[in-house]
Motif scaffolding. Sequence first.
Motif, PDB file in Angstrom:
ATOM      1  N   GLY A 153       0.812  -1.216   0.000  1.00  0.00           N
ATOM      2  CA  GLY A 153       0.000   0.000   0.000  1.00  0.00           C
ATOM      3  C   GLY A 153       0.840   1.258   0.000  1.00  0.00           C
ATOM      4  O   GLY A 153       0.512   2.233  -0.678  1.00  0.00           O
ATOM      5  N   VAL A 154       1.926   1.227   0.733  1.00  0.00           N
ATOM      6  CA  VAL A 154       2.820   2.381   0.814  1.00  0.00           C
ATOM      7  C   VAL A 154       3.376   2.738  -0.564  1.00  0.00           C
ATOM      8  O   VAL A 154       3.580   3.898  -0.887  1.00  0.00           O
ATOM      9  CB  VAL A 154       3.974   2.101   1.805  1.00  0.00           C
ATOM     10  N   GLN A 157      -0.221   3.151  -3.412  1.00  0.00           N
ATOM     11  CA  GLN A 157      -1.120   4.301  -3.277  1.00  0.00           C
ATOM     12  C   GLN A 157      -0.507   5.591  -3.846  1.00  0.00           C
ATOM     13  O   GLN A 157      -1.175   6.287  -4.610  1.00  0.00           O
ATOM     14  CB  GLN A 157      -1.520   4.480  -1.818  1.00  0.00           C
ATOM     15  N   PRO A 158       0.749   5.908  -3.518  1.00  0.00           N
ATOM     16  CA  PRO A 158       1.357   7.074  -4.174  1.00  0.00           C
ATOM     17  C   PRO A 158       1.366   6.943  -5.690  1.00  0.00           C
ATOM     18  O   PRO A 158       1.168   7.932  -6.397  1.00  0.00           O
ATOM     19  CB  PRO A 158       2.777   7.083  -3.606  1.00  0.00           C
ATOM     20  N   VAL A 160      -0.863   5.372  -7.510  1.00  0.00           N
ATOM     21  CA  VAL A 160      -2.230   5.635  -7.956  1.00  0.00           C
ATOM     22  C   VAL A 160      -2.481   7.140  -8.009  1.00  0.00           C
ATOM     23  O   VAL A 160      -2.980   7.661  -9.005  1.00  0.00           O
ATOM     24  CB  VAL A 160      -3.256   4.953  -7.022  1.00  0.00           C
ATOM     25  N   PHE A 161      -2.107   7.832  -6.942  1.00  0.00           N
ATOM     26  CA  PHE A 161      -2.295   9.279  -6.917  1.00  0.00           C
ATOM     27  C   PHE A 161      -1.444   9.955  -7.986  1.00  0.00           C
ATOM     28  O   PHE A 161      -1.824  10.973  -8.541  1.00  0.00           O
ATOM     29  CB  PHE A 161      -1.951   9.850  -5.539  1.00  0.00           C
ATOM     30  N   LEU A 167       0.143  13.721  -7.243  1.00  0.00           N
ATOM     31  CA  LEU A 167       1.572  13.854  -6.951  1.00  0.00           C
ATOM     32  C   LEU A 167       2.279  14.084  -8.274  1.00  0.00           C
ATOM     33  O   LEU A 167       2.291  13.217  -9.142  1.00  0.00           O
ATOM     34  CB  LEU A 167       2.099  12.574  -6.286  1.00  0.00           C
TER      35      LEU A 167
ATOM     36  N   GLN B 108     -10.712   5.792  -6.497  1.00  0.00           N
ATOM     37  CA  GLN B 108      -9.278   5.561  -6.624  1.00  0.00           C
ATOM     38  C   GLN B 108      -8.973   4.521  -7.680  1.00  0.00           C
ATOM     39  O   GLN B 108      -7.836   4.190  -7.944  1.00  0.00           O
ATOM     40  CB  GLN B 108      -8.704   5.122  -5.280  1.00  0.00           C
ATOM     41  N   LYS B 113     -13.940   9.524 -12.450  1.00  0.00           N
ATOM     42  CA  LYS B 113     -12.769  10.371 -12.660  1.00  0.00           C
ATOM     43  C   LYS B 113     -12.974  11.816 -12.243  1.00  0.00           C
ATOM     44  O   LYS B 113     -12.063  12.478 -11.794  1.00  0.00           O
ATOM     45  CB  LYS B 113     -12.355  10.295 -14.125  1.00  0.00           C
ATOM     46  N   VAL B 115     -13.602  14.055  -9.921  1.00  0.00           N
ATOM     47  CA  VAL B 115     -13.687  14.410  -8.513  1.00  0.00           C
ATOM     48  C   VAL B 115     -13.329  15.888  -8.378  1.00  0.00           C
ATOM     49  O   VAL B 115     -12.214  16.278  -8.693  1.00  0.00           O
ATOM     50  CB  VAL B 115     -12.711  13.573  -7.675  1.00  0.00           C
ATOM     51  N   THR B 121     -11.930  14.810   0.555  1.00  0.00           N
ATOM     52  CA  THR B 121     -11.606  13.398   0.450  1.00  0.00           C
ATOM     53  C   THR B 121     -10.652  13.030   1.581  1.00  0.00           C
ATOM     54  O   THR B 121     -10.006  13.903   2.150  1.00  0.00           O
ATOM     55  CB  THR B 121     -10.924  13.099  -0.896  1.00  0.00           C
ATOM     56  N   VAL B 123      -7.751  11.805   1.550  1.00  0.00           N
ATOM     57  CA  VAL B 123      -6.365  12.205   1.332  1.00  0.00           C
ATOM     58  C   VAL B 123      -6.161  13.697   1.598  1.00  0.00           C
ATOM     59  O   VAL B 123      -5.113  14.117   2.105  1.00  0.00           O
ATOM     60  CB  VAL B 123      -5.878  11.815  -0.085  1.00  0.00           C
ATOM     61  N   VAL B 124      -7.176  14.495   1.288  1.00  0.00           N
ATOM     62  CA  VAL B 124      -7.072  15.935   1.528  1.00  0.00           C
ATOM     63  C   VAL B 124      -7.072  16.229   3.025  1.00  0.00           C
ATOM     64  O   VAL B 124      -6.237  16.998   3.529  1.00  0.00           O
ATOM     65  CB  VAL B 124      -8.239  16.681   0.839  1.00  0.00           C
ATOM     66  N   ASP B 145       1.653  15.599   0.918  1.00  0.00           N
ATOM     67  CA  ASP B 145       0.869  14.847  -0.056  1.00  0.00           C
ATOM     68  C   ASP B 145       1.333  13.399  -0.143  1.00  0.00           C
ATOM     69  O   ASP B 145       0.526  12.467  -0.128  1.00  0.00           O
ATOM     70  CB  ASP B 145       0.972  15.509  -1.439  1.00  0.00           C
ATOM     71  N   ALA B 149      -0.603   9.992   1.130  1.00  0.00           N
ATOM     72  CA  ALA B 149      -0.820   8.871   0.218  1.00  0.00           C
ATOM     73  C   ALA B 149      -0.314   7.571   0.833  1.00  0.00           C
ATOM     74  O   ALA B 149      -0.975   6.528   0.744  1.00  0.00           O
ATOM     75  CB  ALA B 149      -0.116   9.135  -1.111  1.00  0.00           C
ATOM     76  N   LEU B 152      -2.622   6.490   3.707  1.00  0.00           N
ATOM     77  CA  LEU B 152      -3.864   5.969   3.144  1.00  0.00           C
ATOM     78  C   LEU B 152      -3.639   4.572   2.556  1.00  0.00           C
ATOM     79  O   LEU B 152      -4.492   3.683   2.675  1.00  0.00           O
ATOM     80  CB  LEU B 152      -4.374   6.921   2.063  1.00  0.00           C
ATOM     81  N   GLY B 153      -2.492   4.396   1.926  1.00  0.00           N
ATOM     82  CA  GLY B 153      -2.164   3.095   1.348  1.00  0.00           C
ATOM     83  C   GLY B 153      -2.127   1.992   2.382  1.00  0.00           C
ATOM     84  O   GLY B 153      -2.583   0.874   2.131  1.00  0.00           O
TER      85      GLY B 153
END
Lengths: 190, 190
Positions: A153-154, A157-158, A160-161, A167, B108, B113, B115, B121, B123-124, B145, B149, B152-153
């Motif tokens: 996930g670490v 997830q970045p 994905v963003f 990012l 995600q 798409k 958003v 959200t 992440v924000v 940021d 991420a 969240l991951g």
Amino acid sequence: MRDGTATKNKINRVAMELFAEKGVTETTTKDIAAGAGIAEGTIYRHYKSKDELVKKLFLSLYEEQGNYLHEIASADKDSKQKIADMIVNFCQLFAEDKALFTFLLLTQHGQLKEVPDDMVTPVVVLRDLIAQGQDDGTIKQGDPDLMAAMVLGVVVQPAVFHVYGRLTQDYKSFTQDLTEAAWSIVGLDE
Amino acid sequence: MRDGTATKNKINRVAMELFAEKGVTETTTKDIAAGAGIAEGTIYRHYKSKDELVKKLFLSLYEEQGNYLHEIASADKDSKQKIADMIVNFCQLFAEDKALFTFLLLTQHGQLKEVPDDMVTPVVVLRDLIAQGQDDGTIKQGDPDLMAAMVLGVVVQPAVFHVYGRLTQDYKSFTQDLTEAAWSIVGLDE
DNA sequence: TAGTATAGTGAGTGCTTAATCACAATAGAT
DNA sequence: ATCTATTGTGATTAAGCACTCACTATACTA
């Protein structure tokens, strides 16, 4: 030209890019044919159906990546270095071929559901690596499956963003941070 | 019956569950109507199009969750506790309503798409929380940021694997581990 | 009771899709 | 040069899709 491998490669590449960009269902055979500069019917000389194209493409690309992962995991290094190597490998793949990386991520997005249990996926390799490290005392105790999921996930997830523009800096520049974060999850206090 | 809210709620619930289970494109209006026990045409008494249904559903559910997150983030606690509270909130939502959680995750997965940038959200909220914590010295330095991420991951990835059956134990039982892992990424050494 | 606005129906419409098939082009084998 | 197997073509087909519309059912109003 009697050998159609060039055409088939073109189909594979274009399909992969479109699947990564728009998703599998949103990509039509017409799109693929247009992108590859061939007729729609030609796709069906190489694949029985769109479904077969999706599955074979996924399997072959995943197997290829699985081989890299296996190499990394079976190297003669300590667990920390192997996990670091895996993360560097992810970042490199993403930097070099974003479409391929994104396509491979589709498995985690439910777009490709039928993943064989014995397949060499990142999470499986990571889990075994963690379990192994726990045995020799270089990685802290805990459920290896959960720890592998967290480590993945670490990194994922970045990515994905990054794909969705949240990012914006070069993904490769994260490598050090991702590695440290991953290690802080599974690593022993020093 | 002159008031159609009961029917509309039924549509919303069934649609959300099917979208979470199969994805948006794979879910047909026929599926939704069948699931809700109504005629296909009835959907169009409540929504102009399938697209409108998807977007309104997503917006309303996300706003609801955003309010919870905002509450948590603006509480009078330290950063560590707030992040822990957010993670507990995620785990609870997942345990209580897997379909809702999975539907919210679709954003995600590139299925939704558009958003809005100013939308609340996870992440924000996390990013702001981290930046705030960095100011008052309770969270270590780094790109907020990226750190958001990664945190969240740690929570999302296990949830994804949980949905696909890789992690079979009760998701709530992970809460402690997830919180600790998240804190190890953003927290100061003690 | 009659009138009206809203909610619900489901067969039908037009469009898009994956997949087909009769045919053409190509290139190695004889 | 002829034959044959493979590769490529694109109009066509059948199915599935989102969406429509003429109609019915309901319940509130006057």
